[in-house]
Design an enzyme around this catalytic site. Sequence first.
Site, PDB file in Angstrom:
ATOM      1  N   PRO A 141       0.764  -0.738   0.043  1.00  0.00           N
ATOM      2  CG  PRO A 141      -0.884  -1.707   1.524  1.00  0.00           C
ATOM      3  CD  PRO A 141       0.446  -2.021   1.372  1.00  0.00           C
ATOM      4  CD  GLU A 371       6.274  -7.296 -14.533  1.00  0.00           C
ATOM      5  OE1 GLU A 371       6.858  -6.770 -14.578  1.00  0.00           O
ATOM      6  OE2 GLU A 371       5.581  -7.536 -14.652  1.00  0.00           O
TER       7      GLU A 371
HETATM    8  P1  TGC Z   1      18.713   0.048  -7.157  1.00  0.00           P
HETATM    9  O1  TGC Z   1      19.591   0.199  -5.818  1.00  0.00           O
HETATM   10  O2  TGC Z   1      18.656   0.645  -8.465  1.00  0.00           O
HETATM   11  O3  TGC Z   1      18.630  -1.112  -6.791  1.00  0.00           O
HETATM   12  C1  TGC Z   1      18.743  -1.970  -5.548  1.00  0.00           C
HETATM   13  C2  TGC Z   1      19.475  -2.851  -6.280  1.00  0.00           C
HETATM   14  O4  TGC Z   1      19.078  -4.498  -7.065  1.00  0.00           O
HETATM   15  C3  TGC Z   1      20.075  -4.519  -7.733  1.00  0.00           C
HETATM   16  N1  TGC Z   1      19.277  -4.403  -9.119  1.00  0.00           N
HETATM   17  C4  TGC Z   1      18.895  -5.350  -9.773  1.00  0.00           C
HETATM   18  N2  TGC Z   1      19.078  -6.702 -10.094  1.00  0.00           N
HETATM   19  C5  TGC Z   1      19.163  -7.933 -10.714  1.00  0.00           C
HETATM   20  N3  TGC Z   1      18.740  -7.674 -11.428  1.00  0.00           N
HETATM   21  C6  TGC Z   1      18.536  -5.867 -11.777  1.00  0.00           C
HETATM   22  N4  TGC Z   1      17.120  -5.751 -12.752  1.00  0.00           N
HETATM   23  C7  TGC Z   1      18.730  -4.748 -10.960  1.00  0.00           C
HETATM   24  N5  TGC Z   1      18.056  -3.345 -10.590  1.00  0.00           N
HETATM   25  C8  TGC Z   1      19.255  -3.497  -9.723  1.00  0.00           C
HETATM   26  C9  TGC Z   1      21.304  -2.949  -7.613  1.00  0.00           C
HETATM   27  O5  TGC Z   1      22.419  -2.879  -8.430  1.00  0.00           O
HETATM   28  C10 TGC Z   1      21.488  -3.169  -5.928  1.00  0.00           C
HETATM   29  O6  TGC Z   1      21.814  -4.173  -5.869  1.00  0.00           O
HETATM   30  P2  TGC Z   1      22.704  -4.121  -4.150  1.00  0.00           P
HETATM   31  O7  TGC Z   1      23.500  -5.824  -4.263  1.00  0.00           O
HETATM   32  O8  TGC Z   1      23.314  -2.681  -4.669  1.00  0.00           O
HETATM   33  O9  TGC Z   1      22.099  -4.023  -3.086  1.00  0.00           O
HETATM   34  O10 TGC Z   1      17.114   0.228  -6.595  1.00  0.00           O
HETATM   35  P3  TGC Z   1      16.192   1.562  -6.264  1.00  0.00           P
HETATM   36  O11 TGC Z   1      15.313   1.260  -4.706  1.00  0.00           O
HETATM   37  O12 TGC Z   1      17.080   3.014  -6.270  1.00  0.00           O
HETATM   38  O13 TGC Z   1      14.816   1.065  -7.188  1.00  0.00           O
HETATM   39  C11 TGC Z   1      15.314   1.462  -8.732  1.00  0.00           C
HETATM   40  C12 TGC Z   1      14.025   0.966  -8.953  1.00  0.00           C
HETATM   41  C13 TGC Z   1      12.742   2.702  -9.017  1.00  0.00           C
HETATM   42  C14 TGC Z   1      14.290   1.134 -10.353  1.00  0.00           C
HETATM   43  C15 TGC Z   1      13.562   0.275  -8.823  1.00  0.00           C
HETATM   44  O14 TGC Z   1      13.050   0.295  -7.604  1.00  0.00           O
HETATM   45  C16 TGC Z   1      11.705  -0.569  -9.229  1.00  0.00           C
HETATM   46  O15 TGC Z   1      12.356  -1.297 -11.055  1.00  0.00           O
HETATM   47  N6  TGC Z   1      10.795  -0.232  -9.428  1.00  0.00           N
HETATM   48  C17 TGC Z   1       9.493  -0.245 -10.123  1.00  0.00           C
HETATM   49  C18 TGC Z   1       8.702  -1.390  -9.240  1.00  0.00           C
HETATM   50  C19 TGC Z   1       7.802  -1.847  -9.843  1.00  0.00           C
HETATM   51  O16 TGC Z   1       8.476  -2.540 -11.376  1.00  0.00           O
HETATM   52  N7  TGC Z   1       7.040  -3.151  -8.955  1.00  0.00           N
HETATM   53  C20 TGC Z   1       6.587  -4.232 -10.199  1.00  0.00           C
HETATM   54  C21 TGC Z   1       5.667  -4.639  -9.045  1.00  0.00           C
HETATM   55  S1  TGC Z   1       5.267  -6.728  -9.922  1.00  0.00           S
HETATM   56  C22 TGC Z   1       4.410  -6.036 -10.706  1.00  0.00           C
HETATM   57  O17 TGC Z   1       4.131  -5.144 -11.498  1.00  0.00           O
HETATM   58  C23 TGC Z   1       3.764  -7.583 -11.656  1.00  0.00           C
HETATM   59  S2  TGC Z   1       2.105  -6.526 -13.071  1.00  0.00           S
HETATM   60  C24 TGC Z   1       2.019  -8.100 -13.317  1.00  0.00           C
HETATM   61  C25 TGC Z   1       1.084  -8.261 -14.946  1.00  0.00           C
HETATM   62  O18 TGC Z   1       0.589  -8.974 -14.431  1.00  0.00           O
HETATM   63  O19 TGC Z   1       1.503  -8.706 -15.527  1.00  0.00           O
HETATM   64  P1  FAD Z   2       3.312   5.202  -7.353  1.00  0.00           P
HETATM   65  O1  FAD Z   2       5.105   4.607  -6.598  1.00  0.00           O
HETATM   66  O2  FAD Z   2       2.279   5.693  -5.541  1.00  0.00           O
HETATM   67  O3  FAD Z   2       3.671   6.488  -8.336  1.00  0.00           O
HETATM   68  C1  FAD Z   2       2.063   7.594  -8.429  1.00  0.00           C
HETATM   69  C2  FAD Z   2       3.063   8.086  -9.174  1.00  0.00           C
HETATM   70  O4  FAD Z   2       4.338   8.730  -9.165  1.00  0.00           O
HETATM   71  C3  FAD Z   2       2.933   7.572 -11.011  1.00  0.00           C
HETATM   72  O5  FAD Z   2       2.788   8.214 -12.090  1.00  0.00           O
HETATM   73  C4  FAD Z   2       4.991   7.496 -10.724  1.00  0.00           C
HETATM   74  O6  FAD Z   2       5.643   7.473 -12.082  1.00  0.00           O
HETATM   75  C5  FAD Z   2       5.354   8.982 -10.248  1.00  0.00           C
HETATM   76  N1  FAD Z   2       6.306   8.704  -9.719  1.00  0.00           N
HETATM   77  C6  FAD Z   2       6.660   7.206  -7.984  1.00  0.00           C
HETATM   78  N2  FAD Z   2       8.273   7.971  -8.228  1.00  0.00           N
HETATM   79  C7  FAD Z   2       8.873   8.594  -8.824  1.00  0.00           C
HETATM   80  C8  FAD Z   2       9.583   9.538  -9.496  1.00  0.00           C
HETATM   81  N3  FAD Z   2      11.101   9.218  -8.089  1.00  0.00           N
HETATM   82  N4  FAD Z   2      10.004  10.840 -10.089  1.00  0.00           N
HETATM   83  C9  FAD Z   2       8.869  10.592 -10.767  1.00  0.00           C
HETATM   84  N5  FAD Z   2       7.951  10.146 -10.622  1.00  0.00           N
HETATM   85  C10 FAD Z   2       7.984   9.218  -9.794  1.00  0.00           C
HETATM   86  N6  FAD Z   2       2.851  -5.767  -8.432  1.00  0.00           N
HETATM   87  C11 FAD Z   2       3.210  -6.776  -7.823  1.00  0.00           C
HETATM   88  O7  FAD Z   2       4.139  -6.517  -7.106  1.00  0.00           O
HETATM   89  N7  FAD Z   2       2.636  -7.877  -7.988  1.00  0.00           N
HETATM   90  C12 FAD Z   2       1.705  -7.797  -8.924  1.00  0.00           C
HETATM   91  O8  FAD Z   2       1.347  -8.802  -9.499  1.00  0.00           O
HETATM   92  C13 FAD Z   2       0.831  -6.299  -9.668  1.00  0.00           C
HETATM   93  N8  FAD Z   2      -0.151  -6.935 -10.680  1.00  0.00           N
HETATM   94  C14 FAD Z   2      -0.677  -5.247 -10.746  1.00  0.00           C
HETATM   95  C15 FAD Z   2      -1.934  -5.227 -11.457  1.00  0.00           C
HETATM   96  C16 FAD Z   2      -2.139  -4.572 -11.426  1.00  0.00           C
HETATM   97  C17 FAD Z   2      -3.393  -4.043 -12.830  1.00  0.00           C
HETATM   98  C18 FAD Z   2      -1.599  -3.080 -11.808  1.00  0.00           C
HETATM   99  C19 FAD Z   2      -2.488  -1.379 -11.818  1.00  0.00           C
HETATM  100  C20 FAD Z   2      -0.753  -2.884 -10.748  1.00  0.00           C
HETATM  101  C21 FAD Z   2       0.020  -4.276  -9.902  1.00  0.00           C
HETATM  102  N9  FAD Z   2       0.794  -4.473  -9.912  1.00  0.00           N
HETATM  103  C22 FAD Z   2       1.293  -5.426  -8.812  1.00  0.00           C
HETATM  104  C23 FAD Z   2       1.373  -3.202  -8.746  1.00  0.00           C
HETATM  105  C24 FAD Z   2       2.260  -2.196  -9.896  1.00  0.00           C
HETATM  106  O9  FAD Z   2       3.483  -2.732  -9.926  1.00  0.00           O
HETATM  107  C25 FAD Z   2       2.688  -0.841  -9.320  1.00  0.00           C
HETATM  108  O10 FAD Z   2       0.956   0.498  -9.675  1.00  0.00           O
HETATM  109  C26 FAD Z   2       3.626   0.032  -9.706  1.00  0.00           C
HETATM  110  O11 FAD Z   2       4.846  -0.476  -9.628  1.00  0.00           O
HETATM  111  C27 FAD Z   2       3.396   1.879  -9.554  1.00  0.00           C
HETATM  112  O12 FAD Z   2       3.339   1.620  -8.208  1.00  0.00           O
HETATM  113  P2  FAD Z   2       1.916   2.735  -7.604  1.00  0.00           P
HETATM  114  O13 FAD Z   2       0.551   2.101  -8.228  1.00  0.00           O
HETATM  115  O14 FAD Z   2       1.448   2.701  -5.580  1.00  0.00           O
HETATM  116  O15 FAD Z   2       2.100   3.743  -8.364  1.00  0.00           O
END
Ligand code: TGC
Ligand code: FAD
Length: 392
Positions: A141, A371
Amino acid sequence: MRPDLFEAPDYYNLDDLFSEEHLLVRDAARQWVKRDVSPIIEEYAQKAEFPKQILGGLAEIGAFGPYIPEEYGGAGLDQISYGLIMQEIERGDSGVRSTASVQSSLVMYPIYTYGTEEQRKKYLPKLATGEMMGCFGLTEPSHGSNPSGMETKYKDMGDHYLLNGAKLWISNSPFADIAVVWAKNEEGRIHGLIVERGMEGFTTPETHNKWSLRASATGELIFDNVKVPKENLLPNKTGLGAPLGCLDSARYGIAWGAIGAAMDCYDTALRYAKERIQFGKPIAATQLQQKKLAEMITEITKAQLLAFRLGQLKNQGKATTAQISMAKRNNVDMAIKIAREARQVLGAMGITGEYSIMRHMMNLESVITYEGTHDIHLLITGADITGMPAFQ
Ligand code: TGC
Ligand code: FAD
């Protein structure tokens, strides 16, 4: 919904670059989508329900663990085949592709890559057939784009771990049998744990009232003093890099998947524009509609080339996180813009469920957010090219 008349665009003869296996895998997925997804998907999206009857079909086309070795039940395919399967499924619906992405890249991948041999043997074959379904809990959350701040935590109780916390927006959570959950230990280090449905204190309430990904089930994961057996910890990678490694694989699949949604919108708009007569001629004969259609096919072609090259790099083990981010961001943005333009080509008909475009358009609003959001992927590219992360 109208009969599925989809004809895939291939403006730059990409089929010449695919192997025989790629084409076989893609065509099998394409036929399955036409037969088993297109006829039912609008109804399921309208009633906001995941069509569970397609799980067996998804398994048969290799959508669950396409690149997981066959000895664990996977299809043993390469990364381009994986991408093509995602493209074809998302041509049908992004929500169905979501289910396949989560199962393959966010559940099977971490168990295969970070798990023990016992965990691989116990879970992977059942996940590959769809007999067991999984979900992936990273987002919380208060922590979406910044998962490193997660508050879900577990404590070593000697003979088991005690898990507490909550995950939000979790695809497949309402029906998943297992969840790969990311949580901090007492030292604040992130680990993956496999939590099974039925464990006391573990609940998965469904999230309702979505306007997007309506044919995909989304929910929460709530852990209230859940006793997790010690053998359910994924031991072979810790830290945020572990979940981010899974995201690399899923984001790659989305880069291909979005092309499928865009192709479907383009194909629908092209066919409609050729048939729709206004002012005594097909609207396809007007310059304004041709501009829309010509720009769509140009952008689809560019996205296809980006995905294909990324697939080659991935097959060679050379694709970087930043390269994957660029493709996910570009291709989803391309698809959502095409969906919006295609919707306009259909005029009022574009807002109905007779055609797939509005459903794709609304689905893509989730795809551009999950993602890693559109903004976060831009920041990943920015950090990569400048060496100066600007997240904080
Ligand atoms: P940062 O300091 O960049 O990295 C932390 C540690 O991770 C290492 N690392 C990686 N290792 C392996 N593969 C990668 N791609 C890696 N990227 C980074 C990095 O070297 C570091 O390692 P260490 O040993 O130094 O600790 O981390 P940060 O906290 O600054 O975050 C960077 C950021 C913002 C890019 C990352 O947090 C991010 O990608 N945020 C987005 C979150 C996200 O994508 N959430 C997705 C949730 S799952 C989902 O949405 C499923 S939807 C599925 C569906 O329905 O299809
Ligand atoms: P926030 O992080 O609160 O971001 C809100 C806004 O602020 C966005 O526009 C973002 O780009 C912007 N923002 C954030 N940080 C910055 C920055 N540093 N600089 C500038 N702008 C910024 N997650 C899972 O773990 N597993 C799943 O299976 C999964 N499935 C999903 C399915 C659906 C249908 C949806 C909608 C989401 C799902 N997610 C899942 C979660 C998804 O990965 C998150 O919604 C996503 O990572 C963004 O997080 P948030 O929604 O909390 O937005």
